[in-house]
Design a protein around this motif. Structure first.
Motif, PDB file in Angstrom:
ATOM      1  N   MET A 294       0.841  -1.203   0.000  1.00 53.39           N
ATOM      2  CA  MET A 294       0.000   0.000   0.000  1.00 53.39           C
ATOM      3  C   MET A 294       0.869   1.243   0.000  1.00 53.39           C
ATOM      4  N   THR A 295       0.557   2.175  -0.860  1.00 53.74           N
ATOM      5  CA  THR A 295       1.368   3.387  -0.963  1.00 53.74           C
ATOM      6  C   THR A 295       1.221   4.247   0.285  1.00 53.74           C
ATOM      7  N   THR A 296       2.316   4.842   0.694  1.00 55.12           N
ATOM      8  CA  THR A 296       2.297   5.800   1.796  1.00 55.12           C
ATOM      9  C   THR A 296       2.216   7.202   1.208  1.00 55.12           C
ATOM     10  N   TYR A 297       1.374   8.051   1.814  1.00 55.10           N
ATOM     11  CA  TYR A 297       1.217   9.416   1.304  1.00 55.10           C
ATOM     12  C   TYR A 297       1.602  10.426   2.376  1.00 55.10           C
ATOM     13  N   LEU A 298       2.317  11.447   1.922  1.00 54.45           N
ATOM     14  CA  LEU A 298       2.634  12.559   2.813  1.00 54.45           C
ATOM     15  C   LEU A 298       1.900  13.798   2.295  1.00 54.45           C
ATOM     16  N   ILE A 299       0.927  14.232   3.064  1.00 52.77           N
ATOM     17  CA  ILE A 299       0.149  15.425   2.683  1.00 52.77           C
ATOM     18  C   ILE A 299       0.833  16.625   3.321  1.00 52.77           C
ATOM     19  N   LYS A 300       1.428  17.485   2.491  1.00 57.80           N
ATOM     20  CA  LYS A 300       2.310  18.534   3.020  1.00 57.80           C
ATOM     21  C   LYS A 300       1.602  19.888   3.125  1.00 57.80           C
ATOM     22  N   GLY A 301       1.733  20.470   4.290  1.00 61.32           N
ATOM     23  CA  GLY A 301       1.322  21.858   4.468  1.00 61.32           C
ATOM     24  C   GLY A 301      -0.170  22.089   4.481  1.00 61.32           C
ATOM     25  N   VAL A 302      -0.945  21.066   4.840  1.00 61.77           N
ATOM     26  CA  VAL A 302      -2.394  21.194   4.840  1.00 61.77           C
ATOM     27  C   VAL A 302      -2.864  21.767   6.183  1.00 61.77           C
ATOM     28  N   ARG A 303      -4.053  22.375   6.173  1.00 60.05           N
ATOM     29  CA  ARG A 303      -4.602  22.936   7.423  1.00 60.05           C
ATOM     30  C   ARG A 303      -5.752  22.054   7.900  1.00 60.05           C
ATOM     31  N   PRO A 304      -5.485  21.146   8.860  1.00 62.23           N
ATOM     32  CA  PRO A 304      -6.563  20.287   9.366  1.00 62.23           C
ATOM     33  C   PRO A 304      -7.665  21.134  10.007  1.00 62.23           C
TER      34      PRO A 304
ATOM     35  N   ASP B 250       1.886  18.646   8.303  1.00 67.88           N
ATOM     36  CA  ASP B 250       2.008  17.519   7.382  1.00 67.88           C
ATOM     37  C   ASP B 250       1.260  16.330   7.982  1.00 67.88           C
ATOM     38  N   ILE B 251       0.578  15.592   7.119  1.00 65.71           N
ATOM     39  CA  ILE B 251      -0.134  14.390   7.574  1.00 65.71           C
ATOM     40  C   ILE B 251       0.440  13.200   6.825  1.00 65.71           C
ATOM     41  N   LEU B 252       0.867  12.200   7.587  1.00 65.93           N
ATOM     42  CA  LEU B 252       1.400  10.974   6.977  1.00 65.93           C
ATOM     43  C   LEU B 252       0.313   9.899   7.015  1.00 65.93           C
ATOM     44  N   VAL B 253       0.012   9.381   5.819  1.00 63.12           N
ATOM     45  CA  VAL B 253      -1.021   8.357   5.687  1.00 63.12           C
ATOM     46  C   VAL B 253      -0.339   7.036   5.335  1.00 63.12           C
ATOM     47  N   GLU B 254      -0.545   6.055   6.188  1.00 65.09           N
ATOM     48  CA  GLU B 254       0.166   4.775   6.015  1.00 65.09           C
ATOM     49  C   GLU B 254      -0.744   3.634   6.438  1.00 65.09           C
ATOM     50  N   ASP B 255      -0.784   2.586   5.625  1.00 62.15           N
ATOM     51  CA  ASP B 255      -1.589   1.407   5.963  1.00 62.15           C
ATOM     52  C   ASP B 255      -3.032   1.753   6.311  1.00 62.15           C
ATOM     53  N   GLY B 256      -3.590   2.725   5.580  1.00 66.23           N
ATOM     54  CA  GLY B 256      -4.993   3.042   5.767  1.00 66.23           C
ATOM     55  C   GLY B 256      -5.292   3.943   6.946  1.00 66.23           C
ATOM     56  N   ARG B 257      -4.255   4.324   7.660  1.00 64.61           N
ATOM     57  CA  ARG B 257      -4.493   5.145   8.849  1.00 64.61           C
ATOM     58  C   ARG B 257      -3.621   6.389   8.828  1.00 64.61           C
ATOM     59  N   ILE B 258      -3.957   7.319   9.693  1.00 66.48           N
ATOM     60  CA  ILE B 258      -3.117   8.492   9.876  1.00 66.48           C
ATOM     61  C   ILE B 258      -1.971   8.065  10.805  1.00 66.48           C
ATOM     62  N   ALA B 259      -0.747   8.061  10.245  1.00 69.59           N
ATOM     63  CA  ALA B 259       0.394   7.527  10.996  1.00 69.59           C
ATOM     64  C   ALA B 259       1.097   8.618  11.785  1.00 69.59           C
ATOM     65  N   ALA B 260       1.061   9.841  11.274  1.00 71.04           N
ATOM     66  CA  ALA B 260       1.752  10.927  11.982  1.00 71.04           C
ATOM     67  C   ALA B 260       1.189  12.249  11.531  1.00 71.04           C
ATOM     68  N   ILE B 261       1.202  13.218  12.431  1.00 66.18           N
ATOM     69  CA  ILE B 261       0.837  14.588  12.090  1.00 66.18           C
ATOM     70  C   ILE B 261       1.902  15.469  12.710  1.00 66.18           C
ATOM     71  N   GLY B 262       2.521  16.339  11.901  1.00 59.02           N
ATOM     72  CA  GLY B 262       3.565  17.176  12.486  1.00 59.02           C
ATOM     73  C   GLY B 262       4.125  18.137  11.477  1.00 59.02           C
ATOM     74  N   GLU B 263       5.140  18.875  11.901  1.00 58.41           N
ATOM     75  CA  GLU B 263       5.778  19.835  11.007  1.00 58.41           C
ATOM     76  C   GLU B 263       6.946  19.164  10.307  1.00 58.41           C
ATOM     77  N   SER B 264       7.068  19.432   9.024  1.00 58.01           N
ATOM     78  CA  SER B 264       8.211  18.985   8.231  1.00 58.01           C
ATOM     79  C   SER B 264       8.507  17.499   8.394  1.00 58.01           C
ATOM     80  N   LEU B 265       7.499  16.683   8.257  1.00 58.84           N
ATOM     81  CA  LEU B 265       7.738  15.241   8.233  1.00 58.84           C
ATOM     82  C   LEU B 265       8.454  14.897   6.934  1.00 58.84           C
ATOM     83  N   SER B 266       9.388  13.962   6.982  1.00 61.34           N
ATOM     84  CA  SER B 266      10.059  13.562   5.738  1.00 61.34           C
ATOM     85  C   SER B 266      10.351  12.078   5.764  1.00 61.34           C
ATOM     86  N   PRO B 267       9.316  11.259   5.718  1.00 60.30           N
ATOM     87  CA  PRO B 267       9.545   9.805   5.714  1.00 60.30           C
ATOM     88  C   PRO B 267      10.058   9.361   4.348  1.00 60.30           C
ATOM     89  N   ALA B 268      10.794   8.302   4.329  1.00 60.79           N
ATOM     90  CA  ALA B 268      11.335   7.784   3.071  1.00 60.79           C
ATOM     91  C   ALA B 268      10.239   7.069   2.299  1.00 60.79           C
TER      92      ALA B 268
END
Lengths: 429, 306
Positions: A1-11, A18-36
């Motif tokens: 499953m593709t991982t998505y990094l939503i950058k600079g969004v206003r929840p 930044d919102i990190l979407v992984e395995d169908g769930r929200i994996a992380a929310i924070g500033e300047s996330l940079s997962p590989a």
């Protein structure tokens, strides 16, 4: 499953993150996330909301696949930012058995663009005579919790009482199409100054309000949940406010078109503006907006009602009632509620996702935008304005009342359990 | 003039007066002539598209077009492609393809002429649509009033009966107001539309109170089917409270006239001796209908003046 990094969004319109979407769930929310290895979605200036939930969609399948199918309606929903839609029961055959609701549910799964949640008919064949097998539909794979004869009122008060009582056994809710049929024989539009002049038979506000008043009393008496479909009048809002103040378990929805349009549209005699309940007056529109703002009205329900061209390109009285709504619902709410400052983004999330999900008992929708939650999300560009072109809609039908009208808000992306159904404003498939 | 005549509001005071004056000129031009025909619309085609049975209106329009030398086609819904399920739009496109210059349409659904006007290039004349309007009836009524009383400005017109379902009432309220008359509607409250208060007319429930102040009384036809829907208790009660009999007629001012768009229910809304009295204009209304419809077709189609 593709991982998505939503950058600079206003929840919910708050500070950019930044919102990190992984395995169908929200994996992380924070500033300047940079997962590989994550696909980046540039979302500067966009607002993130929980995926919208519609309590009131007509997908027309089975029976009128020329007007809409579960797949085309699902695509329209995704483009509108929805991740779940309740498919109304007035199909052909009627969704009044476990077999039909399971068929609709399975078609929704196959389309895979939104969660299609079937609504079960309250009465056999929507005839208002005897209860359909509500328990069988509740226990089916479709897990029906919302029951409605929408298009028809459950007019018999004894039958309505029994339906309200019976569905308590599986935490169901009866969604009533409030229309006293004896007061709306032949009705074509709102009864008032304009119907008098146009010579179109009037649909009095009292025909809706009388049923709502009756049903909130019944719901109170038997301690059951009642949901009122497409509330359209100021008087209905007053009755709902009164009922809620008494602690009645009643919820209600308003359609986008009743928030924006009035019976003045009927002056064209163009049946694209024919809908049931009908478009009302300026005073009603104002009361509906106020009711949605203060929470008396819990939800926006689209009453998306696709119709084939020949069912609308006719005399007014000959045409079928109903209009499209899924693809413009959020835009209309931004226009009528957000831009005038009557609802903030958290309020939009509440009325278009959180509360409708709660009414339909959908556990994985209407959730907070928080780590660990299912990634049912939409990203909207609230400042983008565009003119609605019916030919560009994903729905199989073209009966949009917003044709030619400029509206704000463009859904840029929609995620269903971490998988994008819409990217760059286009359906992924 | 606008291209179509769909409702009374399509005519401002100048347009409406022009129609009436043109009708008067036509009457003069044809008076005493053995051959009652003008060549003004020679080569033009007028289609009478009738979705509802209405012998008198259709004949009136047919005669009007023929007296202007137009080619007339009668297209009635019964026994035609319409009864086989053809849509209004397809019928319109068919007539369009045949090159009709004007379509005169009678339809049981309000607004049908408005829809038709979107689909044809020629002029559309509303010959009665549902419970909406019947503008040429209002024109012929105005013409008749002017002919009898010599004016319209300030004339007190009382319209009595089933206003709720009456296209004649809607068109007359609009047109007579435009032409400066003072309109009063009298009916049982059940037969007045919710929203009638927004019309440019007085509204009352008591016929006897209004008659002495009426220069014109226009009686509307009451359909038999209204009785089954509890609009009023019985035909007799309706007749007693809202019918015009000789006794009531006696309360009218001396030169007041009695009108009826027809067809009449004698003994129901109008007594036979009233219908046949010297005050009655019912037969003149029919004759004037042809002249007014000639004027409308002439003005809309811009025929060459004689």
């Amino acid at each position: 499953m593709t991982t998505y990094l939503i950058k600079g969004v206003r929840p919910l319109g708050g500070d950019a993150a930044d919102i990190l979407v992984e395995d169908g769930r929200i994996a992380a929310i924070g500033e300047s996330l940079s997962p590989a290895g994550a696909d980046v979605v540039e979302a500067g200036g966009l607002v993130a909301l929980p995926g919208l939930v519609d309590l009131h969609t007509h997908l027309r399948e089975p029976g009128r696949e020329d007007a809409e199918t579960v797949e085309t309606g699902s695509r329209a929903a995704a483009l509108g930012g929805f991740t779940a839609v309740h498919a109304m029961a007035n199909t052909d055959p009627v969704a009044d058995t476990a077999g039909v609701v399971e068929q609709v549910w399975r078609l929704g799964q196959e389309a895979g663009l939104v969660d299609v949640v079937p609504v079960g008919a309250v009465t056999v064949g929507l005839k208002g005579e005897r209860l359909a097998e509500l328990g069988a539909m509740a226990d089916s794979a479709a897990r029906v919790r919302v029951f409605s004869d929408d298009g028809h009122c459950v007019a018999d008060p004894a039958l309505m009482r029994r339906a309200l009582e019976y569905v308590k056994a599986f935490d169901g809710v009866v969604a009533q199409h409030a229309e006293e049929p004896r007061l709306t024989t032949g009705a074509q539009m709102h009864e008032g100054d304009r119907s008098a002049r146009l010579g179109l038979t009037g649909w009095p506000a009292a025909a809706e309000e009388a049923i709502i008043a009756r049903d909130v009393l019944l719901a109170e008496h038997v301690g059951a949940r009642l949901h009122v479909c497409h509330v359209s009048t100021a008087g209905s809002v007053d009755i709902l406010r009164w009922a809620k103040s008494r602690g009645v378990q009643v919820t209600a929805e308003v359609t986008p078109h009743h928030l924006l349009l009035t019976d003045a549209c009927a002056e064209s005699y163009d049946p694209v503006f024919k809908v049931n309940p009908p478009l009302r007056t300026d005073a009603d529109v104002e009361a509906l907006r106020a009711g949605l703002a203060d929470g008396t009205i819990d939800a926006v329900g689209t009453d998306h009602a696709p119709h084939a061209v020949e069912d609308k390109e006719s005399e007014w009285a000959q045409a079928r009632p109903g209009m499209l709504g899924l693809e413009q619902a959020l835009s209309v709410v931004i226009e009528t509620m957000v831009e005038p400052g009557r609802l903030d983004w958290a309020g939009v999330a509440d009325r278009m996702s959180v509360r409708p999900a709660a009414i339909g008992r959908l556990e994985s929708h209407g959730r907070p935008i928080a780590v660990g939650e299912p990634a049912n999300l939409l990203l909207v560009d609230p400042g983008h304005r565009a003119v609605v072109d019916p030919a560009a809609l994903a729905s199989r039908s073209r009966n949009s009342p917003y044709a030619g009208r400029e509206l704000p808000g463009r859904v840029v992306a929609t995620f269903l359990r971490g998988t994008p159904t819409v990217l760059d404003g286009k359906a992924v498939r | 003039m606008k291209r179509h005549l769909l409702e009374a509001a399509d005519l401002d005071r100048d347009d409406a007066t022009l129609v009436l004056d043109t009708a008067a000129q036509i009457d003069q031009a044809l008076a005493g002539r053995e051959v009652k025909k003008l060549p003004t619309l020679r080569g033009r085609t007028v289609v009478n598209l009738f979705y509802e049975d209405s012998t008198r209106t259709r004949i009136s329009f047919e005669l009007a077009a023929k007296r202007l030398s137009a080619d007339v086609i009668n297209f009635s819904a019964k026994g035609s492609s319409v009864s086989k399920g053809e849509s209004l739009k397809d019928t319109a496109l068919t007539l369009e393809a045949m090159g009709s210059d004007a379509v005169v349409v009678r339809h049981h659904m309000s607004g049908a002429p408005h829809r038709l006007a979107h689909w044809v290039r020629g002029s559309v004349v509303n010959a009665g649509d549902g419970t909406h309007e019947h503008p040429t009836q209002a024109l012929l009524d105005a013409y008749t009033i002017r002919q009898r009383l010599g004016r319209l400005d300030g004339v007190r017109v009382t319209i009595v009966g089933d206003v709720l379902h009456s296209r004649v009432a809607r068109s007359n309220v609009g047109l007579l107001h435009t032409l400066g008359a003072e309109v009063t509607l009298v009916a049982p409250p059940t037969l007045l539309p919710v929203g009638v208060g927004s019309w440019p007319a007085e509204v009352g429930y008591d016929l006897d109170a209004v008659l002495p102040k009426s220069d014109v009384v226009m009686m509307l036809r009451v359909q038999a089917e209204r009785m089954n829907a509890s609009f009023f208790p019985s035909a007799r009660e309706y007749s007693r409270r809202y019918g015009l009999d000789a006794h009531r007629m006696g309360a009218l001012p001396d030169d007041a006239i009695v009108m009826h768009p027809g067809p009449m229910n004698r003994g129901m809304e109008i007594a036979a001796d009233v219908a046949d009295s010297v005050r009655s204009t019912i037969v003149e209304q029919v004759a004037n209908g042809v002249s007014v419809r000639m004027a409308v077709l002439y003005l809309l189609l811009g025929g060459s003046p004689q």
